[in-house]
Design a protein around this motif. Sequence first.
Motif, mmCIF file in Angstrom:
data_model
loop_
_atom_site.group_PDB
_atom_site.id
_atom_site.type_symbol
_atom_site.label_atom_id
_atom_site.label_comp_id
_atom_site.label_asym_id
_atom_site.label_seq_id
_atom_site.Cartn_x
_atom_site.Cartn_y
_atom_site.Cartn_z
ATOM 1 N N VAL A 1 0.844 -1.200 0.000
ATOM 2 C CA VAL A 1 0.000 0.000 0.000
ATOM 3 C C VAL A 1 0.880 1.250 0.000
ATOM 4 N N LYS A 2 1.914 1.230 0.837
ATOM 5 C CA LYS A 2 2.838 2.371 0.902
ATOM 6 C C LYS A 2 3.533 2.595 -0.430
ATOM 7 N N HIS A 3 3.946 1.506 -1.066
ATOM 8 C CA HIS A 3 4.623 1.621 -2.368
ATOM 9 C C HIS A 3 3.726 2.308 -3.397
ATOM 10 N N HIS A 4 2.477 1.877 -3.503
ATOM 11 C CA HIS A 4 1.572 2.463 -4.492
ATOM 12 C C HIS A 4 1.286 3.931 -4.171
ATOM 13 N N CYS A 5 1.129 4.245 -2.899
ATOM 14 C CA CYS A 5 0.858 5.643 -2.521
ATOM 15 C C CYS A 5 2.057 6.536 -2.818
ATOM 16 N N LYS A 6 3.262 6.028 -2.571
ATOM 17 C CA LYS A 6 4.468 6.809 -2.867
ATOM 18 C C LYS A 6 4.594 7.084 -4.356
ATOM 19 N N ASN A 7 4.129 6.156 -5.174
ATOM 20 C CA ASN A 7 4.198 6.324 -6.631
ATOM 21 C C ASN A 7 3.005 7.079 -7.198
ATOM 22 N N GLY A 8 2.127 7.559 -6.316
ATOM 23 C CA GLY A 8 0.968 8.321 -6.775
ATOM 24 C C GLY A 8 -0.124 7.465 -7.387
ATOM 25 N N ASP A 9 -0.080 6.165 -7.148
ATOM 26 C CA ASP A 9 -1.084 5.249 -7.698
ATOM 27 C C ASP A 9 -2.011 4.793 -6.568
ATOM 28 N N VAL A 10 -2.867 5.705 -6.113
ATOM 29 C CA VAL A 10 -3.732 5.417 -4.969
ATOM 30 C C VAL A 10 -4.763 4.359 -5.335
ATOM 31 N N CYS A 11 -5.181 4.314 -6.590
ATOM 32 C CA CYS A 11 -6.171 3.313 -7.017
ATOM 33 C C CYS A 11 -5.638 1.896 -6.787
ATOM 34 N N SER A 12 -4.385 1.657 -7.142
ATOM 35 C CA SER A 12 -3.783 0.339 -6.906
ATOM 36 C C SER A 12 -3.672 0.049 -5.421
ATOM 37 N N ALA A 13 -3.418 1.107 -4.632
ATOM 38 C CA ALA A 13 -3.346 0.930 -3.179
ATOM 39 C C ALA A 13 -4.690 0.463 -2.628
#
Length: 506
Positions: A202-214
């Motif tokens: 979840v942290k990885h996706h949020c850091k990359n700006g991909d909140v949908c994947s999170a």
Amino acid sequence: MRLRISILSSHVRSLSSSSLSWVSPLRYADKKPDPPSESSSSSLEARRKNKFITHVAAINLIKCERDPERALDVFNKVSEQKGFNHNNDTYSVVLDKLARCKKFRAVDAILHRMKYDTCKIHEGVFLNLMKHFSRFSLHEKVVEMFYMIEPIAREKPSLNAISTCLNLLVDSGKVDLAREILLHAKQRLRLQPNTCIFNILVKHHCKNGDVCSAFEVVEEMKRSRVSYPNLITYSTLMGGLCAERRFKEAMELFEEMISKEQLLPDSLTYNVLINGFCQAGEVDRARSIIDFMKNNGCNPNLYNYSALMNGFSREGRVQEAKQIFDELKNVGLKPDTVWYTTLMNCLCRNGQTDEAIDLLREMQETGCKPDALTYNVVLRGLSREEGRLDEALEMLKQLTSEGVRLNKGSYRIVLNALCEKGELMKAVGLMGLMSERGFWPHHATWNEVVVRVCESGKADIGVRILTGFVEMGFRPEPGSWSVVVQSMCKDRKLLSVFELLDSLVS
């Protein structure tokens, strides 16, 4: 204990200085080394004089050695004692010492040796090495340490080992390697990811700006039987939404977390929202979060107030920043150096340097020690205000005499201000002071000073500055040489010009 360690150290050194040859782990081959000959063993036993070095003593000796090669020497020498076998702790301490000092070949050799040892090795040794390798950006080695756990520790990596490895790789942006580890854990180790592992994704996706994947990961967590979203999961999601300025959705998620999931937010969760609003310039909304915390029985901590004060400071709202500072003290929290420095910076940027200096005195009186950054804030404030450069210069001299450790930036702040104001002779004096104290001006700054001094008709001083810095190993810009030579020619000092040209050629 020091006396004992000293005696043991001398004993180990006596072994090291003997004629006995010993096998360094760097020389280990793929098979076990041959045991020492009987004559060598007998000679070693004679030298020992019945002084046995225990595991605890060996660990202390290795820790006390600053030189990693000497630490390795100790590690090998104690293993030559009859009846001594290395254990998890001795391996752990020597590997830590070697990894910290970037002796990676020696680390590999020790790990190779561990494969043949019968002692019980714990996975913590490998987790520590993962962190060291990650710190030096050796991400392939991080993965290698994970794969070494099973053959050396003779047990499957735990969920903690997987979490540690994944977290290090994701933080470093090595997502492909992280996927490899996760796939290995699922297929080969038959381990189901727990909440901690899901949170890393979840942290990885949020850091990359991909909140949908999170959010997709969170849905998978809810379907899983061994994991479920927790406070960290929701805090990470809210941080990702705030980073994309989706504040309404962040607040809706916050309410859902409380009402539907029955999770009560803590200070860290609130801080995510406070930071998000402050960074987006929504400081008043961040202030309302603080009020909401207090009304719902959660006392704001130092970090909550710090985030809010930083927000007001960035907006230049000095009065509100001061109010937060006072509120912090009123609730019994003690401001630290960062707090004082932040408020002082806000005051200086708004032309209230005297108030910042008063705050500096208060800071010293309360026992909170200012650092170089704190003093740099005040020096910058004095340098910006008209007619206060002399105060900044005096502060530089006074602080050093009082034993305060300034940095290169402290001098450059004042030096650049003197150059901008045309105070060239004071700038030259400050450059001399800097060189006495081991701080060198930036080459662009002193080149500029040379040019401007020569253009002001003081070519002799320009020459002294130029030649002085050349003797220290600095390389002047061609334009600086040109201006100095032209100035000397105008003053008809041709002999000095020729001497200067000789210096240029040499």
